[in-house]
Design an enzyme around this catalytic site. Structure first.
Site, PDB file in Angstrom:
ATOM      1  N   TRP A   1       7.553   8.859   1.770  1.00 15.83           N
ATOM      2  CA  TRP A   1       7.186   7.439   1.825  1.00 15.83           C
ATOM      3  C   TRP A   1       8.199   6.825   2.790  1.00 15.83           C
ATOM      4  O   TRP A   1       9.384   6.731   2.474  1.00 15.83           O
ATOM      5  CB  TRP A   1       7.285   6.816   0.430  1.00 15.83           C
ATOM      6  CG  TRP A   1       6.870   5.379   0.378  1.00 15.83           C
ATOM      7  CD1 TRP A   1       5.608   4.910   0.172  1.00 15.83           C
ATOM      8  CD2 TRP A   1       7.724   4.226   0.496  1.00 15.83           C
ATOM      9  NE1 TRP A   1       5.616   3.537   0.178  1.00 15.83           N
ATOM     10  CE2 TRP A   1       6.896   3.086   0.374  1.00 15.83           C
ATOM     11  CE3 TRP A   1       9.084   4.038   0.713  1.00 15.83           C
ATOM     12  CZ2 TRP A   1       7.390   1.788   0.450  1.00 15.83           C
ATOM     13  CZ3 TRP A   1       9.583   2.747   0.787  1.00 15.83           C
ATOM     14  CH2 TRP A   1       8.732   1.644   0.654  1.00 15.83           C
TER      15      TRP A   1
ATOM     16  N   LYS B   1      -3.032  -6.326  -9.360  1.00 18.83           N
ATOM     17  CA  LYS B   1      -3.904  -5.143  -9.370  1.00 18.83           C
ATOM     18  C   LYS B   1      -4.871  -5.188  -8.203  1.00 18.83           C
ATOM     19  O   LYS B   1      -5.064  -4.212  -7.504  1.00 18.83           O
ATOM     20  CB  LYS B   1      -4.710  -5.038 -10.668  1.00 18.83           C
ATOM     21  CG  LYS B   1      -3.965  -4.660 -11.918  1.00 18.83           C
ATOM     22  CD  LYS B   1      -3.348  -3.285 -11.940  1.00 18.83           C
ATOM     23  CE  LYS B   1      -1.985  -3.311 -11.288  1.00 18.83           C
ATOM     24  NZ  LYS B   1      -0.831  -3.214 -12.110  1.00 18.83           N
TER      25      LYS B   1
ATOM     26  N   GLU C   1      -3.053  -4.693  -4.780  1.00 18.07           N
ATOM     27  CA  GLU C   1      -2.501  -3.348  -4.585  1.00 18.07           C
ATOM     28  C   GLU C   1      -3.531  -2.339  -4.136  1.00 18.07           C
ATOM     29  O   GLU C   1      -3.272  -1.532  -3.246  1.00 18.07           O
ATOM     30  CB  GLU C   1      -1.938  -2.823  -5.915  1.00 18.07           C
ATOM     31  CG  GLU C   1      -0.556  -3.250  -6.247  1.00 18.07           C
ATOM     32  CD  GLU C   1      -0.059  -2.526  -7.469  1.00 18.07           C
ATOM     33  OE1 GLU C   1       0.943  -1.818  -7.353  1.00 18.07           O
ATOM     34  OE2 GLU C   1      -0.666  -2.668  -8.546  1.00 18.07           O
TER      35      GLU C   1
HETATM   36  O1  M6R Z   1       8.407   2.155 -12.882  1.00 20.33           O
HETATM   37  P1  M6R Z   1       8.598   0.667 -12.962  1.00 20.33           P
HETATM   38  O2  M6R Z   1       7.878   0.073 -14.137  1.00 20.33           O
HETATM   39  O3  M6R Z   1      10.023   0.266 -12.927  1.00 20.33           O
HETATM   40  O4  M6R Z   1       7.901   0.111 -11.662  1.00 20.33           O
HETATM   41  C1  M6R Z   1       7.991  -1.243 -11.322  1.00 20.33           C
HETATM   42  C2  M6R Z   1       7.046  -1.599 -10.203  1.00 20.33           C
HETATM   43  O5  M6R Z   1       7.375  -0.897  -9.040  1.00 20.33           O
HETATM   44  C3  M6R Z   1       5.595  -1.268 -10.571  1.00 20.33           C
HETATM   45  O6  M6R Z   1       5.207  -1.916 -11.737  1.00 20.33           O
HETATM   46  C4  M6R Z   1       4.635  -1.677  -9.434  1.00 20.33           C
HETATM   47  O7  M6R Z   1       4.609  -3.053  -9.296  1.00 20.33           O
HETATM   48  C5  M6R Z   1       3.253  -1.099  -9.701  1.00 20.33           C
HETATM   49  N1  M6R Z   1       2.721  -0.530  -8.517  1.00 20.33           N
HETATM   50  C6  M6R Z   1       2.303  -2.106 -10.233  1.00 20.33           C
HETATM   51  O8  M6R Z   1       1.014  -1.631 -10.378  1.00 20.33           O
END
Ligand code: M6R
Length: 615
Positions: free
Chosen positions: A74, A493, A496
């Site tokens: 990434w 959602k 994304e």
């Molecule tokens: O693993 P985490 O819960 O710490 O991740 C936090 C965010 O990166 C994560 O929730 C992100 O926003 C998602 N892609 C949401 O769908």
């Protein structure tokens, strides 16, 4: 964020590494690469694109080897090109390295190495480190240094600022892989006369049942039957081998088309697993021994601070509503990334909670470390057993939602919210929440899995609605009280996975600006499940209609929206405490089906990765 795999043993390494990369592809998927080592000969292939592109390349250039490292990327520094893909090779061709993280002082290192005759063929920060390793190895020419390879890596890392999870091989030291971490997860899978390396336990699936978690500041020398760990400061560390609980790590897609779809449908079970063993009917409260705090200590808490990122941050916002309402404790919510760098004054009786599905998000991890440094009791809600956040917090609650692979978080969110409700109930019952009120909440919590199953039956109807709305490029999501975070989550959602511009607002805020966006080309999704403020929400809906904005109401009072909303997603009437969970499910489905309609790659949305382990 980026996936690393490594193998050393007696079997053909390439297929094992490719298999591991496929499992880790959800962590990053813009390019991938592999370095294989047979005796003193190294073979390196790197390709822009998905792991399947690399797999084809390897098939066309077979190279038999029983040691290797690989990476799915990434991009951080340097665009998505073959040259910038990992592994990176030192300019003398002796060392190959895969890296997750960011080397912040790479320019300084690079300039130094240019002066030493090293050359560079990529724009990455990582290439500076592999050349620095070579430099330290060669500096010791003539010296009879034991563990010369390990020492070269350790010495190089002493000069590095930033974060890393690395695996390195060298044609000058064919029998070992060196791995190290600081800020980026790295695990060693222990097999029978073979060892694996991965940035995620999933990389070991079907290959190893035991794992060594590397901690920050540790460097490991890995051979097929041994793992020696030292600190960067050169202190020997005892290896602790833990068994992997595969029941929590299952990531088979089964009959579903996408992980996101599967995980949406897994919510009834995930919610059931989150509450299992955590309710006392006799006392109408929750049982949360994982918090590692006595009732007396918990009663001393005057304030709670929640820190997280993304979807988990939305769960924190719901927690604020629930805890303030039921436990009457003031709650503050901070973006973990902001908390870390600002000087937020915290009262001495503040309890800090971090929420992280992966347990590896660097911003959240650093917020946890910062609050610990300041002497605060720091608890975690995480879905990943053995993750760095779970290991570094003073206590906490596992979600037990099962592996979440879809980049767009779904089941993790609802399970985080139900755990926050358990906390609200528990802390409420220690304070003013009465037995009958507690009993109502307990009944509501227990009803959630079944109600969630019922709401999932709306999928065919929501799929049809999605077809109608997938052509729009802008959306508003409105909600009030605990459904305001649901509006934020619905908007997240959608953006994304379908790249639609979407904004979430408290419904009443609309008049203070966002209403300027309302027009026939900008649909609004309004959540309206709170009887107390229903008339206000209906007025907001009227204001949208008056401006010819297409409107979807997600509501348990459908009659109130007849003749106003273009489409109504009818929800069952449920207890106030569980409304944010129930209201989230339809918009997860809506986002999923809209993305499918638009032909988007739901599980691998552009520019995103599952666990964000760089700042
Ligand atoms: O693993 P985490 O819960 O710490 O991740 C936090 C965010 O990166 C994560 O929730 C992100 O926003 C998602 N892609 C949401 O769908």
């Amino acid at each position: 964020m980026c996936g690393i795999t490594g193998y050393i043993g007696s079997r053909e390494a390439a297929p094992i590494l490719i298999e591991g990369l496929r499992k880790l592809e959800y962590r990053g998927y813009d390019s991938s690469g592999i370095a294989l080592l047979r005796g003193n000969t190294m073979s390196v292939h790197k390709k822009k694109g998905r792991v399947s592109v690399l797999a084809d390349e390897i098939q066309n250039h077979p190279f038999h080897a029983t040691t290797g490292i690989s990476h799915t990327r990434w991009a951080t520094h340097g665009g998505v090109t073959d040259a910038n893909a990992h592994p990176h090779v030192s300019s003398d061709g002796d060392f190959a390295m895969v890296h997750n993280g960011i080397i912040e002082n790479y320019e300084y290192i690079r300039n130094f190495l240019l002066g030493q005759g090293y050359t560079f063929s990529s724009q990455t920060d990582s290439e500076a480190l592999v050349n620095l390793i070579s430099y330290h190895y060669n500096k010791r020419t003539g010296e009879n240094t034991p563990n010369r390879f390990l020492e070269a890596v350790r010495k190089a890392l002493l000069h590095v600022e930033g974060t890393y999870g690395i695996a390195v091989i060298s044609r000058l030291a064919p029998g070992e892989i060196i791995a190290a971490r600081k800020g980026s997860p790295l695990l060693i899978g222990v097999g029978k006369n073979e060892m694996l390396i991965s940035s995620d336990v999933l990389g070991f699936a079907g290959r190893a049942n035991n794992v060594i978690y590397l901690d920050d500041g540790q460097v490991a020398s890995i051979t097929p039957d041994n793992c020696d760990i030292i600190t960067i400061g050169n202190k020997q560390i005892e290896c602790e081998i833990k068994e992997i609980d595969w029941a929590l790590e299952n990531a088979d897609l089964g009959n579903y088309s996408h992980y996101m779809e599967k995980e949406i449908y897994e919510q009834p079970k995930a919610l059931e697993d989150a509450i299992r063993g955590r309710i006392s009917d006799d006392n109408s409260t929750a049982v949360l021994s994982g918090l590692n705090m006595s009732p007396n200590e918990l009663r001393q808490i005057d304030r709670i601070l929640f820190c997280a990122c993304g979807t988990a941050w939305h769960a924190c916002l719901v927690a604020e509503y629930l805890i303030e309402k039921y436990a009457r404790i003031p709650v503050e919510v901070e973006y973990a990334s902001e908390f870390r760098y600002r000087s937020a004054p915290l009262d001495k009786n503040t309890l800090v909670f971090v929420i992280s599905q992966s347990g590896e998000t660097i911003d959240t991890l650093e917020a946890l470390r910062e609050s610990k440094r300041k002497g605060f009791r720091t608890l975690a809600i995480t879905n990943s057993v053995g993750s760095t956040i779970s290991r570094e917090s003073d206590g906490g609650l596992y979600q037990y939602a099962g592996k979440e692979v879809g980049v767009a978080s779904t089941k993790a969110f609802t399970s985080q919210v139900i755990i926050c409700l358990l906390i609200a109930l528990y802390m409420g019952r220690m304070r003013d929440l009465s037995f009958p009120d507690g009993k109502e909440i307990v009944a509501a919590i227990k009803s959630v899995p079944q109600i969630a199953s019922k709401v999932l039956e709306l999928a065919p109807m929501i799929k049809e609605t999605a077809k109608k709305y997938s052509k729009y490029d802008d959306f508003l999501f409105l909600g009030r009280l605990s459904e305001f975070p649901v509006a934020l989550e619905g908007a997240l959602k959608l953006k994304e996975i379908s790249y639609i511009h979407a904004e979430g607002y408290p419904a009443a805020e609309m008049k203070h600006g966002p209403i300027a966006l309302v027009c026939p080309e900008c649909p609004t999704v309004i959540f309206a499940n709170s009887e107390d403020i229903l008339p206000k929400l209906v007025s907001n809906a009227q204001e949208i209609k008056a401006r010819k904005g297409p409107l979807i109401a997600v509501t348990d009072s459908p009659k109130a929206f007849e003749g106003i909303a273009d489409d109504i997603i009818e929800l069952p009437k449920v207890h106030d405490s569980i409304k944010p969970i129930i209201a989230t499910i339809p918009v997860q489905l809506l986002a999923y089906y809209v993305a499918i309609e638009r032909g988007c790659d739901v599980d691998k949305p552009r520019n995103l990765a599952k666990a964000v382990t760089v700042e």
